[in-house]
Write a protein that holds these residues in place. Structure first.
Motif, PDB file in Angstrom:
ATOM      1  N   ASN A 121      -2.284   0.902 -10.022  1.00  0.00           N
ATOM      2  CA  ASN A 121      -1.274   1.019  -9.926  1.00  0.00           C
ATOM      3  C   ASN A 121      -1.511   1.718  -8.258  1.00  0.00           C
ATOM      4  O   ASN A 121      -2.248   2.292  -7.886  1.00  0.00           O
ATOM      5  CB  ASN A 121      -0.262   2.156  -9.844  1.00  0.00           C
ATOM      6  CG  ASN A 121      -0.258   2.004 -11.528  1.00  0.00           C
ATOM      7  OD1 ASN A 121       0.777   1.217 -11.814  1.00  0.00           O
ATOM      8  ND2 ASN A 121      -0.498   3.471 -11.916  1.00  0.00           N
ATOM      9  N   LEU A 122      -1.561   0.662  -7.316  1.00  0.00           N
ATOM     10  CA  LEU A 122      -1.770  -0.030  -5.291  1.00  0.00           C
ATOM     11  C   LEU A 122      -0.388   0.344  -4.589  1.00  0.00           C
ATOM     12  O   LEU A 122       0.737  -1.010  -5.748  1.00  0.00           O
ATOM     13  CB  LEU A 122      -2.266  -0.922  -5.594  1.00  0.00           C
ATOM     14  CG  LEU A 122      -4.416  -0.772  -6.365  1.00  0.00           C
ATOM     15  CD1 LEU A 122      -4.249  -2.267  -6.745  1.00  0.00           C
ATOM     16  CD2 LEU A 122      -5.478  -0.312  -6.325  1.00  0.00           C
ATOM     17  N   GLY A 123      -0.850   0.529  -3.946  1.00  0.00           N
ATOM     18  CA  GLY A 123       0.647   1.326  -2.590  1.00  0.00           C
ATOM     19  C   GLY A 123       0.769  -0.229  -1.782  1.00  0.00           C
ATOM     20  O   GLY A 123      -0.815  -0.913  -0.822  1.00  0.00           O
ATOM     21  N   VAL A 124       1.581  -1.068  -1.828  1.00  0.00           N
ATOM     22  CA  VAL A 124       1.936  -2.135  -0.646  1.00  0.00           C
ATOM     23  C   VAL A 124       2.629  -2.435   0.415  1.00  0.00           C
ATOM     24  O   VAL A 124       3.638  -1.160  -0.089  1.00  0.00           O
ATOM     25  CB  VAL A 124       1.893  -3.245  -1.255  1.00  0.00           C
ATOM     26  CG1 VAL A 124       0.883  -3.507  -2.243  1.00  0.00           C
ATOM     27  CG2 VAL A 124       3.270  -3.170  -1.957  1.00  0.00           C
ATOM     28  N   SER A 125       2.590  -2.414   1.269  1.00  0.00           N
ATOM     29  CA  SER A 125       3.794  -2.039   2.694  1.00  0.00           C
ATOM     30  C   SER A 125       4.917  -3.095   2.326  1.00  0.00           C
ATOM     31  O   SER A 125       6.212  -3.825   2.331  1.00  0.00           O
ATOM     32  CB  SER A 125       3.206  -2.267   3.595  1.00  0.00           C
ATOM     33  OG  SER A 125       2.207  -3.406   4.224  1.00  0.00           O
ATOM     34  N   ASP A 126       3.903  -5.223   1.646  1.00  0.00           N
ATOM     35  CA  ASP A 126       5.299  -5.675   1.995  1.00  0.00           C
ATOM     36  C   ASP A 126       5.336  -6.337   0.254  1.00  0.00           C
ATOM     37  O   ASP A 126       4.124  -6.866  -0.292  1.00  0.00           O
ATOM     38  CB  ASP A 126       5.638  -7.172   2.774  1.00  0.00           C
ATOM     39  CG  ASP A 126       6.134  -8.130   2.906  1.00  0.00           C
ATOM     40  OD1 ASP A 126       6.873  -8.009   2.047  1.00  0.00           O
ATOM     41  OD2 ASP A 126       6.127  -8.540   3.983  1.00  0.00           O
ATOM     42  N   LEU A 127       6.713  -6.194  -0.628  1.00  0.00           N
ATOM     43  CA  LEU A 127       6.308  -6.895  -1.914  1.00  0.00           C
ATOM     44  C   LEU A 127       6.340  -8.121  -2.063  1.00  0.00           C
ATOM     45  O   LEU A 127       5.153  -8.532  -2.698  1.00  0.00           O
ATOM     46  CB  LEU A 127       7.710  -6.296  -2.752  1.00  0.00           C
ATOM     47  CG  LEU A 127       7.439  -4.560  -3.549  1.00  0.00           C
ATOM     48  CD1 LEU A 127       8.947  -3.772  -3.953  1.00  0.00           C
ATOM     49  CD2 LEU A 127       5.591  -4.673  -4.190  1.00  0.00           C
ATOM     50  N   LYS A 128       7.103  -8.891  -1.403  1.00  0.00           N
ATOM     51  CA  LYS A 128       7.179 -11.194  -0.832  1.00  0.00           C
ATOM     52  C   LYS A 128       5.664 -11.132  -0.494  1.00  0.00           C
ATOM     53  O   LYS A 128       5.046 -11.603  -1.044  1.00  0.00           O
ATOM     54  CB  LYS A 128       8.313 -10.486  -0.072  1.00  0.00           C
ATOM     55  CG  LYS A 128       8.810 -12.023   0.433  1.00  0.00           C
ATOM     56  CD  LYS A 128       9.471 -12.229   1.128  1.00  0.00           C
ATOM     57  CE  LYS A 128      10.054 -13.960   1.558  1.00  0.00           C
ATOM     58  NZ  LYS A 128       9.533 -14.731   1.722  1.00  0.00           N
ATOM     59  N   HIS A 182      -0.353  -3.323 -10.715  1.00  0.00           N
ATOM     60  CA  HIS A 182       1.083  -2.701 -10.253  1.00  0.00           C
ATOM     61  C   HIS A 182       0.718  -1.813  -9.405  1.00  0.00           C
ATOM     62  O   HIS A 182      -0.225  -2.499  -8.015  1.00  0.00           O
ATOM     63  CB  HIS A 182       1.906  -1.969 -10.860  1.00  0.00           C
ATOM     64  CG  HIS A 182       1.845  -1.441 -12.759  1.00  0.00           C
ATOM     65  ND1 HIS A 182       3.185  -3.241 -12.870  1.00  0.00           N
ATOM     66  CD2 HIS A 182       1.627  -0.976 -13.350  1.00  0.00           C
ATOM     67  CE1 HIS A 182       2.555  -2.666 -14.484  1.00  0.00           C
ATOM     68  NE2 HIS A 182       2.728  -1.666 -14.690  1.00  0.00           N
ATOM     69  N   PHE A 183       1.641  -3.060  -7.971  1.00  0.00           N
ATOM     70  CA  PHE A 183       1.428  -3.250  -6.811  1.00  0.00           C
ATOM     71  C   PHE A 183       2.706  -2.571  -6.250  1.00  0.00           C
ATOM     72  O   PHE A 183       3.927  -3.014  -6.320  1.00  0.00           O
ATOM     73  CB  PHE A 183       1.591  -4.671  -5.652  1.00  0.00           C
ATOM     74  CG  PHE A 183      -0.058  -5.230  -6.361  1.00  0.00           C
ATOM     75  CD1 PHE A 183      -1.117  -4.751  -4.913  1.00  0.00           C
ATOM     76  CD2 PHE A 183      -0.008  -5.987  -7.102  1.00  0.00           C
ATOM     77  CE1 PHE A 183      -2.247  -5.254  -5.584  1.00  0.00           C
ATOM     78  CE2 PHE A 183      -1.191  -6.960  -7.623  1.00  0.00           C
ATOM     79  CZ  PHE A 183      -2.508  -6.574  -6.501  1.00  0.00           C
ATOM     80  N   PHE A 184       3.320  -1.358  -6.220  1.00  0.00           N
ATOM     81  CA  PHE A 184       4.512  -0.790  -5.408  1.00  0.00           C
ATOM     82  C   PHE A 184       4.714  -0.391  -4.127  1.00  0.00           C
ATOM     83  O   PHE A 184       3.577  -0.371  -3.125  1.00  0.00           O
ATOM     84  CB  PHE A 184       4.460   1.131  -6.208  1.00  0.00           C
ATOM     85  CG  PHE A 184       4.356   0.935  -7.420  1.00  0.00           C
ATOM     86  CD1 PHE A 184       6.040   0.834  -8.161  1.00  0.00           C
ATOM     87  CD2 PHE A 184       3.146   1.319  -8.082  1.00  0.00           C
ATOM     88  CE1 PHE A 184       5.611   1.470  -9.391  1.00  0.00           C
ATOM     89  CE2 PHE A 184       3.836   0.924 -10.605  1.00  0.00           C
ATOM     90  CZ  PHE A 184       4.929   1.607 -10.591  1.00  0.00           C
ATOM     91  N   LEU A 185       5.283  -0.114  -3.578  1.00  0.00           N
ATOM     92  CA  LEU A 185       5.976  -0.013  -2.209  1.00  0.00           C
ATOM     93  C   LEU A 185       5.300   1.203  -1.922  1.00  0.00           C
ATOM     94  O   LEU A 185       4.911   2.321  -2.611  1.00  0.00           O
ATOM     95  CB  LEU A 185       7.692   0.184  -1.788  1.00  0.00           C
ATOM     96  CG  LEU A 185       8.202  -0.910  -2.119  1.00  0.00           C
ATOM     97  CD1 LEU A 185       8.831  -1.039  -1.695  1.00  0.00           C
ATOM     98  CD2 LEU A 185       7.282  -1.965  -0.812  1.00  0.00           C
TER      99      LEU A 185
END
Length: 131
Positions: free
Chosen positions: A9-16, A52-55
């Motif tokens: 589970n990783l945090g990202v700033s832009d899902l697109k 998984h890449f979550f906001l």
């Protein structure tokens, strides 16, 4: 402990942007979890490791932790196994074309190892190697 499965589970700033990057690398979308308002998800490798890449703000709120600033430090490094040196070189070009950052170019390191390190647009790091 004997877990049935492990995933990231990783945090990202832009899902697109994250979705486009991993699609460009050929990662397999994770069915009904492929893209939602809060995450984008992929299956990786023969065993379908789930990424998984979550906001980032969603992940911090739900997990009640501060997410590492991946632009300044490595939170975890994933390793992707290549089948040949040629494949390593090809993947480096694909990563760059998709918008990834090559941290170390493909090279020999250690006896019988060839690979490179890259970061995705959010700074999550991957070691690609052939051995």
């Amino acid at each position: 402990m004997k877990p049935k499965k492990i995933w990231s589970n990783l945090g990202v700033s832009d899902l697109k942007r994250t979705t486009e990057f991993y699609n460009a690398l050929g990662f397999k979308p994770n069915g009904k979890h492929s893209v939602t308002k809060e995450l984008t998800s992929f299956l990786v490798g023969d065993d379908d490791f789930v990424m998984h890449f979550f906001l980032k703000d969603i992940l911090e709120t739900n997990m009640k932790v501060k997410i590492a600033d991946t632009k300044n430090a490595i939170e975890v490094m994933f390793t992707l196994s290549a089948e040949s040196k040629d494949q390593v070189d090809k993947w480096a070009k694909e990563v760059e074309k998709a918008g990834g950052i090559i941290i170390s170019k493909p090279e020999e390191f250690g006896e019988g190892y060839y690979g490179f390190v890259f970061a995705d647009p959010d700074g999550h790091t991957f070691n690609v190697f052939y051995m």
